[in-house]
Motif scaffolding. Structure first.
Motif, PDB file in Angstrom:
ATOM      1  N   MET A 235      39.256  42.378   8.858  1.00 30.16           N
ATOM      2  CA  MET A 235      39.046  41.136   9.616  1.00 30.16           C
ATOM      3  C   MET A 235      38.388  40.088   8.727  1.00 30.16           C
ATOM      4  O   MET A 235      38.794  38.931   8.713  1.00 30.16           O
ATOM      5  CB  MET A 235      38.159  41.401  10.841  1.00 30.16           C
ATOM      6  N   ALA A 236      37.360  40.513   7.996  1.00 36.38           N
ATOM      7  CA  ALA A 236      36.662  39.575   7.121  1.00 36.38           C
ATOM      8  C   ALA A 236      37.632  39.001   6.097  1.00 36.38           C
ATOM      9  O   ALA A 236      37.650  37.796   5.839  1.00 36.38           O
ATOM     10  CB  ALA A 236      35.508  40.280   6.419  1.00 36.38           C
ATOM     11  N   ALA A 237      38.485  39.878   5.538  1.00 37.50           N
ATOM     12  CA  ALA A 237      39.437  39.426   4.538  1.00 37.50           C
ATOM     13  C   ALA A 237      40.411  38.424   5.145  1.00 37.50           C
ATOM     14  O   ALA A 237      40.692  37.375   4.564  1.00 37.50           O
ATOM     15  CB  ALA A 237      40.200  40.613   3.969  1.00 37.50           C
ATOM     16  N   LEU A 238      40.885  38.726   6.367  1.00 35.31           N
ATOM     17  CA  LEU A 238      41.831  37.810   7.012  1.00 35.31           C
ATOM     18  C   LEU A 238      41.177  36.473   7.298  1.00 35.31           C
ATOM     19  O   LEU A 238      41.783  35.414   7.101  1.00 35.31           O
ATOM     20  CB  LEU A 238      42.352  38.426   8.309  1.00 35.31           C
ATOM     21  N   LEU A 239      39.916  36.494   7.753  1.00 36.93           N
ATOM     22  CA  LEU A 239      39.195  35.255   8.019  1.00 36.93           C
ATOM     23  C   LEU A 239      39.067  34.421   6.756  1.00 36.93           C
ATOM     24  O   LEU A 239      39.275  33.210   6.764  1.00 36.93           O
ATOM     25  CB  LEU A 239      37.791  35.567   8.557  1.00 36.93           C
ATOM     26  N   PHE A 240      38.749  35.119   5.659  1.00 38.62           N
ATOM     27  CA  PHE A 240      38.594  34.414   4.389  1.00 38.62           C
ATOM     28  C   PHE A 240      39.907  33.739   3.999  1.00 38.62           C
ATOM     29  O   PHE A 240      39.929  32.573   3.603  1.00 38.62           O
ATOM     30  CB  PHE A 240      38.158  35.405   3.301  1.00 38.62           C
ATOM     31  N   ILE A 241      40.992  34.479   4.149  1.00 33.85           N
ATOM     32  CA  ILE A 241      42.296  33.920   3.788  1.00 33.85           C
ATOM     33  C   ILE A 241      42.622  32.721   4.672  1.00 33.85           C
ATOM     34  O   ILE A 241      43.076  31.667   4.193  1.00 33.85           O
ATOM     35  CB  ILE A 241      43.387  34.993   3.903  1.00 33.85           C
TER      36      ILE A 241
END
Lengths: 264, 270, 315
Positions: free
Chosen positions: B12-18
């Protein structure tokens, strides 16, 4: 009569908690042969792996396994290693897969000997070669230098038997040891197993789906279905007058194929 | 203690960052406190602080604004390259895998050549003759990734071709093109997509790497690799110049890598 | 074995041939006419008869295929040309810069293997252990580290903040420490991951399981049963990562101003010294193709029986 190995409510479960072996109990007496009968996928092989302490990662064992009166759960890694091969040995269904493809047969036998006994390379080789003669391999000196791929299925299985018996274990597990062989070789191997285990006074756990082999070799029999032992007792009784419906089916089917052979 | 990496929170964190990256890239100038190209000699080489979050460079340009402006140059081209390359390689890979024959053999030695050579060498050859510039870097990267994908897709097609449902379709009179579109393509799609996502981070690293070596984006472009090159030259005076653009490359690559790993474990891809 | 070696050799030649074609095509797509470019340097380009004479001398007045053949035969005779800039032969220029690059690559390989063999095999044998999970998590991060950024950070740490090591030039062993460290850290993550997956894969081979069931001592079981089987994929891994190491060396040479082939090539790109670019890329490409070829042959040389058996157990 002394009991060599015993399972109490032995169960094996995978990570989701599904029982693959669901609480089976059996005991093996010294010098006797117990046949564990069942179709593939009925939990026979997992039972065997649990008895050797080599269950794959992710499978958990429940219940109790006793070997010569000792709970195997108490064994240390090192003690387990000394039990495997030395006191309990195993013959697999596919001998050519159970031997390392790139190491000569003789060296594999030698490695086994030298893992359990303080022998020199030369002594180990000599004993290995003598054992190959005992399992009725012709030209054992030549076989010593050969790779598994250069030997026939029957010859490889003889090598496996030599490996399983060379350290004179108390218990031999034969996991579908003859199923992959052709009829004639199968008969020879069965005879050889019978002769050698009788001679050494060894117990044998015969894992098979073949009732004929079971009837020929076993003193006692246990029938497994979907992880459960559904019937057990003296082999003659189980195969002669089966009580459980599933066993009856098995015996019925075996008889029919037997008749088919006779009528030819 | 759980230490599995591709847990849902990390993904989730990675997707938010992207997502944040894409928004900042699209709406670039809204978020940039300064003009990324405007020089200000009175504010040269300022360390990170309240006014300039990431500090300023030797021309007094605001590093934070430049890093945000760099998204368009360092991340977006990757999507375009991958989109174009994957379409071309799916087509060539499927034809090569489905029909085989001599064309296949020639194609395989060509792809062999491109996959064997390091990206960097290929880029050097292309740039060496055609001249320095981002377009030539894109060309070089596309060529080597195209070759890699064709090989992988060809292998996948080979496997799927033997599946019973494909054989059934062929036996019942389905022809090449329709078999490919209806039976083969849908079956290789998840693997191909996973492969592409897993490669995003590698292409980002390669792309910025070329600029860092001075054969890609040229100053004053705020491409992250080009900015790092500046930073390297000021390593003793202004170490932050060599830190923040690299951190952005790292975080972006990481975010894509995490998503890729998640997909990989889901589709059991090697 | 021999038949495979030969048929694979034709593939090698074909790849090399395609590469020369590729380079030739690029040379002709290059902006500017090579003769004029060269003669411009001497200020002689305006004289048409001089241009024509040179064009004839270099065969530029012939058709493209003929030019290609001419160029190719030249290459086969070892004519890689001379540098525009120095007038020295390209072969000599490359040879004099080979040692630093090769040392850099070789020591990076050594350090990488030193780090990754114990960790990769260890985590593979103890799958799902804590060490394994930590290593996996780190490797996801590690695969995303830009090599050039890591090098800058190392420079910053050990060259600027805590000035232990030189950050520029070459000459002593100490100059190698930082570049080798940077390459090895990045490559180790990949190597650990691959070695772990080989270990996990081969550990499940029926013959390894059977050897375990026979109670073989670990000291026999691992080296001569398990690792022996993993030799082929291991060699493939080492061989096929040469391009990655070479690429990494180019980057390092440029960051640390290391006088090797990589730096030379990039410098010459900026000066548009075509013969050098052409010569370097052909030699490096040939080396890589040849290495790939040798790696492929190892598949047979080590022990084909292991591979045959593997195909069987996987089906």
């Amino acid at each position: 009569m002394t009991v060599i190995s015993e399972a109490h409510q032995l169960s094996v479960a995978d990570r989701s908690g599904r029982l693959l072996v669901a609480g089976s109990s059996f005991s093996l007496r010294a010098g006797k042969t117990l046949a564990l009968i069942g179709e593939s996928g009925s939990g026979k092989t997992l039972t065997v792996k649990a008895m050797l302490g080599i269950l794959p990662y992710g499978l958990a064992m429940g219940g109790e396994l006793l070997f010569r009166g000792r709970n195997t759960a108490m064994l240390s890694k090192q003690e387990w290693r000394q039990v495997r091969g030395r006191q309990i040995s195993i013959i697999f269904q596919h001998p050519e897969q159970a031997l390392h493809p790139a190491i000569p047969v003789g060296r594999q036998l030698g490695d086994l000997l030298r893992s359990h006994l303080p022998l020199t390379r030369l002594e180990a080789e000599r004993r290995a070669q003598a054992m190959l003669g005992k399992v009725e391999l012709k030209a054992p000196a030549l076989v010593m230098k050969q790779y598994p791929s250069e030997l026939s299925g029957g010859m490889n299985q003889r090598v496996m038997i030599a490996m399983a018996l060379i350290l004179e274990p108390q218990l031999l597990i034969a996991d579908e040891a003859t199923s992959a062989l052709d009829m004639i070789t199968q008969a020879q191997i069965v005879d050889l197993l019978r002769e050698l285990t009788r001679e050494a006074g060894m117990s044998m756990l015969l894992v098979t789906h073949d009732l004929l082999v079971a009837g020929y070799l076993a003193d006692e029999a246990a029938v497994m279905q979907q992880g459960l032992i559904i019937e057990q007792g003296p082999a003659s009784q189980i195969l002669g007058s089966p009580q459980h419906a599933y066993t009856q089916q098995l015996v019925e089917a075996a008889k029919r194929s037997h008749l088919a052979v006779r009528s030819m | 203690m759980k230490l599995r990496f591709a847990t849902n929170t990390t993904v989730m964190a990675a997707l938010l960052f992207i997502a944040a990256l894409i928004v900042c890239g699209l709406l670039g100038s809204w978020f940039q406190p300064f003009d990324p190209y405007e020089t200000d000699y009175s504010a040269k080489l300022r360390p990170p602080g309240a006014a300039h979050w990431f500090g300023t460079d030797y021309l007094g340009r605001d590093l934070f604004s430049r890093v945000l402006a760099g998204i368009v140059h360092s991340v977006f081209p990757v999507f375009i390259i991958l989109a174009v390359v994957s379409v071309i390689s799916v087509v060539t890979g499927m034809i090569s895998g489905y029909y085989g024959s001599r064309l296949d053999m020639l194609l395989m030695s060509a792809t062999d050549m491109f996959t064997a050579l390091p990206n960097l060498l290929l880029t050097i050859v292309i740039i060496g003759f055609l001249g320095v510039g981002m377009e030539n870097v894109y060309l070089a990267i596309s060529l080597s990734w195209w070759a890699k994908y064709v090989r992988l897709i060809r292998g996948l097609v080979h496997d799927v071709k033997k599946e019973p449902f494909v054989l059934a379709a062929r036996v019942s009179g389905s022809y090449g093109l329709s078999t490919m579109m209806r039976h083969i393509l849908p079956n290789i799609m998840p693997q191909v997509l996973t492969m592409i996502i897993l490669d995003v981070s590698r292409i980002i690293l390669t792309l910025s790497g070329m600029s860092f070596l001075g054969i890609g984006a040229q100053p004053p472009s705020p491409e992250w690799g080009a900015m790092l090159l500046d930073g390297k030259n000021y390593i003793q005076l202004a170490p932050w110049l060599g830190f923040f653009p690299g951190l952005m490359i790292f975080l972006t690559a990481c975010a894509f890598q995490i998503c890729g790993e998640k997909l990989r474990s889901r589709y059991k891809l090697k | 074995m021999l038949r495979y070696a030969i048929s694979r050799f034709w593939m090698l030649l074909l790849s090399m041939l395609l590469f020369t074609l590729f380079v030739f095509a690029l040379m002709h797509m290059a902006p500017g006419d090579p003769v004029r470019l060269l003669l411009n340097d001497f200020g002689a380009a305006r004289d048409q008869s001089v241009v024509a004479a040179y064009e004839q001398q270099w065969g530029l007045d012939q058709s493209l295929p003929a030019q290609y053949l001419l160029w190719l035969t030249g290459l086969l005779q070892g004519k890689l040309g001379t540098s525009y800039l120095t007038g020295l032969s390209v072969t000599g220029e490359i040879a004099s810069r080979l040692a630093p690059t090769l040392t850099l690559i070789a020591s990076s390989y050594a350090v990488t293997l030193l780090i990754s063999i114990p960790l990769g095999i260890g985590t593979g044998l103890r799958e799902h252990s804590r060490l394994d999970r930590v290593t996996y998590a780190l490797s996801v991060l590690g695969l995303s580290i830009p090599l050039y950024w890591l090098a800058i950070i190392l420079m910053l740490l050990f060259g600027v903040l805590w000035p232990l090591l030189p950050i520029i030039g070459s000459g002593s062993v100490r100059h190698y420490v930082l570049p080798v460290l940077a390459i090895s850290i990045v490559q180790s993550f990949y190597f650990i991951r691959m070695l772990r997956s080989f270990t996990v894969e081969y550990k499940q081979a029926p013959y390894i399981e059977a050897a375990q069931a026979r109670g073989l001592k670990s000291i026999v079981l691992y080296p001569s049963y398990l690792f022996r089987s993993m030799l082929v994929p291991f060699i493939t891994l080492v061989g096929s990562s040469f391009p990655a190491f070479f690429g990494a060396a180019i980057v390092m040479e440029n960051i640390f101003s290391f006088p090797g082939i990589g730096k030379y090539m990039l410098d010459m790109i900026n000066r548009r010294d075509f013969p050098v670019i052409q010569g370097c890329s052909l030699i490096v490409a040939a080396a890589i193709f040849l290495l790939n070829y040798l790696t492929d042959l190892c598949y047979y040389a080590v022990d084909p029986r292991i591979q045959l058996e593997k195909q069987r157990w996987e089906n």
